[in-house]
Structure formats: structure tokens, C-alpha cells
Design an enzyme around this catalytic site. Structure first.
Site, PDB file in Angstrom:
ATOM      1  CG  ASP A 285       0.229   0.122   9.496  1.00 31.85           C
ATOM      2  OD1 ASP A 285      -0.231   0.973  10.284  1.00 31.85           O
ATOM      3  OD2 ASP A 285       0.692   0.418   8.377  1.00 31.85           O
TER       4      ASP A 285
ATOM      5  CB  SER B 282       9.009   6.241   9.924  1.00 28.77           C
ATOM      6  OG  SER B 282       9.405   7.233   9.002  1.00 28.77           O
TER       7      SER B 282
ATOM      8  N   GLY C  37      -5.151   8.059   5.116  1.00 31.01           N
ATOM      9  CA  GLY C  37      -4.246   9.028   5.720  1.00 31.01           C
ATOM     10  C   GLY C  37      -3.034   9.280   4.842  1.00 31.01           C
TER      11      GLY C  37
ATOM     12  CE  LYS D 270      -2.917   0.827   3.620  1.00 26.57           C
ATOM     13  NZ  LYS D 270      -2.711   2.205   4.137  1.00 26.57           N
TER      14      LYS D 270
ATOM     15  CD  GLN E 173       0.320   8.385   6.902  1.00 24.71           C
ATOM     16  OE1 GLN E 173      -0.272   9.194   7.612  1.00 24.71           O
ATOM     17  NE2 GLN E 173      -0.222   7.247   6.519  1.00 24.71           N
TER      18      GLN E 173
ATOM     19  NE  ARG F  10      -2.846  -1.638   8.354  1.00 26.63           N
ATOM     20  CZ  ARG F  10      -2.478  -2.043   7.143  1.00 26.63           C
ATOM     21  NH1 ARG F  10      -2.489  -3.328   6.835  1.00 26.63           N
ATOM     22  NH2 ARG F  10      -2.088  -1.178   6.230  1.00 26.63           N
TER      23      ARG F  10
END
Ligand code: S3P
Length: 419
Positions: A306, A181, A84, A14, A157, A379
Site C-alpha cells: 500500500d 503477506s 476490499g 485499518k 485478504q 492513497r
């Protein structure tokens, strides 16, 4: 006897799918992308990019063609759905554009914090009108200045929004984060030769886009390790057999799940290690295992952020207790995952508790039985569906359709593991 077997392939990654679509939309010329995730989140990115003038063929796994161009002012608001990543990364791209656009999303996305992105973008010179810490908001980009930024959160992000702003605004940026990250944006920028490097632990972009603009990109997107995690978990919880999961991204910033799982006593063998567009990819062999509880440290969290719901589900079947440190970020995901993971584990008879920024789970052996509230969070739905594969389980999900966000064929693939 619950026996696992066969070969499955998770859908495209993703995170990489969003990023490569965005880069292809910004590029001059035609890009060819294969293996893209066909989930609703990626379709949200495609829809928004089309509104900004990119030509993108139908999103399908076999191949997507993108004709990029200079971006154009949209004639209506940019709706990012549940995604997001779409919202935050597109804000970075919009910061570099000389027009105004309104960004919004569904009820879940409108509750999620945006200041973490709008603050650094405003420092770079974007004009942003927001009411409170969230969407909808209006952004007018344009002449940006460079930025050196230390992010208070380890968020890919946030980092990526700033990198996209630097790229589209043609200004240098330097970013530090408390823990590393996921680095897909950095890898893609490097793959495309856009002037990214690391200096003293910081990520530095000195954009090197020539007068002919960004080069078109041809890429095959690897399978998503976060989606594979559900299949791995189902195989570990089975009683016998072996599952092969093909074509899984094994980028070190994404596979904390495998590291923790190994500590808990499961072995996941990686074979056929290869490189796909600057990302490491492997096939995974997974066998059932008896698990023991563990401590997941703050430094590990960004590498499995996640996967906490599915790891918590596994912890509820382990011998002893598991604690997840510093998982407060889970409160601001698609749902309040910290509270909902704990509440749903309790709803099926397990012992779990959110305490401050920690999640505590006690292992047990009773068959899980009860109703799970997914709060439309993909999820949560998938993590608890995995728990429902245990012998004697009776796990009822409040809904199943949310899996379409990141894994449209999840229930088919889960079934295949046991066929
Ligand atoms: C993502 C980053 C992570 C992750 C999300 C995807 C990305 O969010 O939870 O599912 O593609 O950059 P944060 O950056 O908020 O940690």
C-alpha cells in the site's frame, strides 16, 4: 526553509480494525475495542456485521463495544462500500454460515477481482453464484470441508478469507503463499487461542473453538504504519527539524516501507518498542534526508504494497532511478495504481513509467506542478498531497475527500507536522 516538527499519532490500523471487529462479532459475549480506525472502510465492516446480527456501538477511537452472536441471515444485500478487505474477509465468514447473502460494493470495489477468494471457498464447499470475476455475488455457506491451498498471489485478504472460513466452518485449513503477506489474522487468532500455527512454511489452522464459542476480545489497536508512511515521507522531504510519530505498528510484514527508505538514505528511529495484543508497536523519530534511488524487489512488495504510491513520490525526489519489480497487483487496488502513479508523476513534471509489471521512477529536483487525478483513491490523494508540501510546489488534487477511507484527519495531521 521547510521545517518539520511536533508529535502526531496516525489513526488505528485499518487491517487490524477490520479483523478484530469481525472476530468480536463472531464471539459469544461482549468485546471492548479501542483505537479502531474511524475511516469509511471500517464503518463498512461494522455496517455489514450489524446486518448479520452483531451489536456494535458507534465507531469511535475512544472505544467500541461489540456484542457478538450467532450470525443471522441478512434481510438485504451486504454493501461493502470501497473496502476490499470487508468484502473478501466477510466472504470467508459467510462461507461458514448456513444461509445465503448477496455481497456488493461501490463502483471501484465491483471492478476488483473476487475469484482469488471465491475459488478456494468453493473448494471448501461454499455455493457461490457470480457473474464474472467480481461483485455482486451471492454466497451460501454451510457444511465445509478442510482445505490445503497454495495461493497464486501473496494476498492477506485471500489468506484471511480462508482462515475465517476454516474458523467459522470448524474445519482445518493449510495455506501457502508465494511471499509472506501481512500476518494480522494469524496474530489475532493466536492471541485468542484459536488453534493457529506455522508448519513447514505453511499457515495451519486447526480450529479449537469450544462449545461456548469464540471468546470475547479486548484489544487496543495500534496506529497504522500505512497511514504513518505519508507523515514519514513528508518529514523526510522537509529541509530541517524532527517529527515524532507515536504509537505505530511495526509488524515486520508491514514495514517494508521503512526498510526501503533506509536503503534510500533516510533514518527512522524506533523508540519505546512494546507489544499491543500480539503486535509490535513503537514511536518513530523521523528527520529530513537526501535520498538516493533503489530497487524494490518482488519479495519486498507484499510488505509495502500500500506504500508504493508514496514511495514512488519519494523516488521522484531521489538522486538517480528507482525500480519497483513485480507490482502488477497495483493494477487491481482501489484504482489502477500502477498506471495512475506513473501518469500523475508525469502530470507534475517528474519522469515515471509503468512497464509491464514494473514501475520506473527517475529522480529530479524541479518543484512539482500540475493536476493530479486521484480516481477517488485515498492513497493516491495522500501520496500526492505529500509531494505538494515541497517548497515551490503547486500540486492540485482532483479531490481530497477520499482520504476519509483510511485517514479522516489526514490533512489536519499533515499540516500539524509543519506548524
Ligand atoms: C489488506 C491486504 C492488502 C492491502 C489492503 C489491506 C488486508 O490487500 O493492499 O489495503 O487488510 O488484508 P491484498 O490482500 O489484496 O494484497
Amino acid at each position: 526553509m521547510q521545517r518539520v516538527g511536533g508529535v502526531v499519532r496516525p489513526p488505528g490500523d485499518k487491517s487490524i480494525s477490520h479483523r478484530v471487529l469481525m472476530l468480536a462479532a463472531l464471539a459469544r459475549g461482549k468485546s471492548e475495542l479501542s483505537g479502531l480506525l474511524t475511516g469509511a472502510d471500517v464503518k463498512s465492516s461494522a455496517r455489514v456485521l450489524r446486518q448479520l446480527g452483531a451489536e456494535i456501538s458507534r465507531i469511535q477511537e475512544s472505544g467500541v463495544r461489540v456484542s457478538g452472536s450467532r450470525l443471522l441471515a441478512p434481510s438485504s444485500r451486504l454493501y461493502c462500500g470501497n473496502s476490499g478487505t470487508t468484502a473478501r474477509l466477510i466472504l470467508g465468514i459467510l462461507a461458514g454460515q448456513k444461509f445465503s447473502a448477496m455481497v456488493t460494493g461501490d463502483a471501484s470495489l465491483r471492478r476488483r477481482p473476487m475469484r482469488r477468494v471465491t475459488e478456494p471457498l468453493r473448494e471448501m464447499g461454499a455455493v457461490i453464484k457470480e457473474r464474472g470475476d467480481g461483485l455482486p455475488l451471492t454466497i451460501r455457506g454451510g457444511a465445509l470441508r478442510g482445505l490445503t491451498y497454495t495461493s497464486p498471489v501473496a494476498s492477506a485478504q485471500v489468506k484471511s478469507a480462508i482462515l475465517f472460513a476454516g474458523l467459522t466452518g470448524g474445519v482445518p485449513v493449510t495455506i501457502r503463499e508465494p511471499y509472506r503477506s501481512r500476518d494480522h489474522t494469524e496474530r489475532l487468532f493466536a492471541h485468542m487461542g484459536l488453534g493457529i500455527h506455522e508448519r513447514g512454511g505453511a499457515i495451519v489452522l486447526e480450529p479449537t473453538v469450544g462449545p461456548s464459542g469464540l471468546p470475547a476480545v479486548n484489544l487496543s489497536v495500534p496506529g497504522d504504519p500505512s497511514s504513518a508512511a505519508f507523515l514519514i515521507a513528508a518529514a523526510v522531504l522537509a529541509e530541517d527539524g524532527e517529527l515524532t510519530i507515536e504509537n505505530v505498528g511495526v509488524n515486520p510484514t508491514r514495514i517494508g516501507f521503512l526498510v526501503v527508505l533506509e536503503r534510500m538514505g533516510a533514518q527512522v528511529e524506533r523508540v519505546n518498542l512494546r507489544d499491543e495484543g500480539g503486535e509490535p508497536v513503537a514511536d518513530l523519530l523521523v528527520r529530513p534526508a537526501a535520498l538516493k534511488g533503489t530497487e524494490v524487489t518482488a519479495a519486498e512488495v507484499p510488505t509495502l504494497v500500500d506504500e508504493v504510491p508514496v514511495l514512488a513520490v519519494l523516488a521522484s525526489r531521489a538522486r538517480g532511478a528507482t525500480v519497483f519489480r513485480e507490482v502488477g497487483e497495483l493494477r487491481v487496488k482501489e484504482s489502477n495504481r500502477l498506471e495512475l502513479v506513473a501518469a500523475n508523476l508525469r502530470a507534475v513534471g517528474a519522469k515515471a513509467e509503468a512497464r509491464g509489471n514494473e514501475l520506473h521512477v527517475e529522480g529530479g529536483t524541479q518543484p512539482p506542478r500540475g493536476r493530479v487525478e486521484t480516481a477517488l483513491d485515498h492513497r493516491l490523494a495522500m501520496a500526492f498531497a505529500v509531494l505538494g508540501t515541497l517548497p515551490g510546489a503547486d500540486v492540485r488534487l482532483s479531490e481530497k475527500r477520499s482520504v476519509a477511507i483510511s485517514y479522516p484527519n489526514f490533512f489536519r495531521d499533515l499540516q500539524r507536522c509543519f506548524a
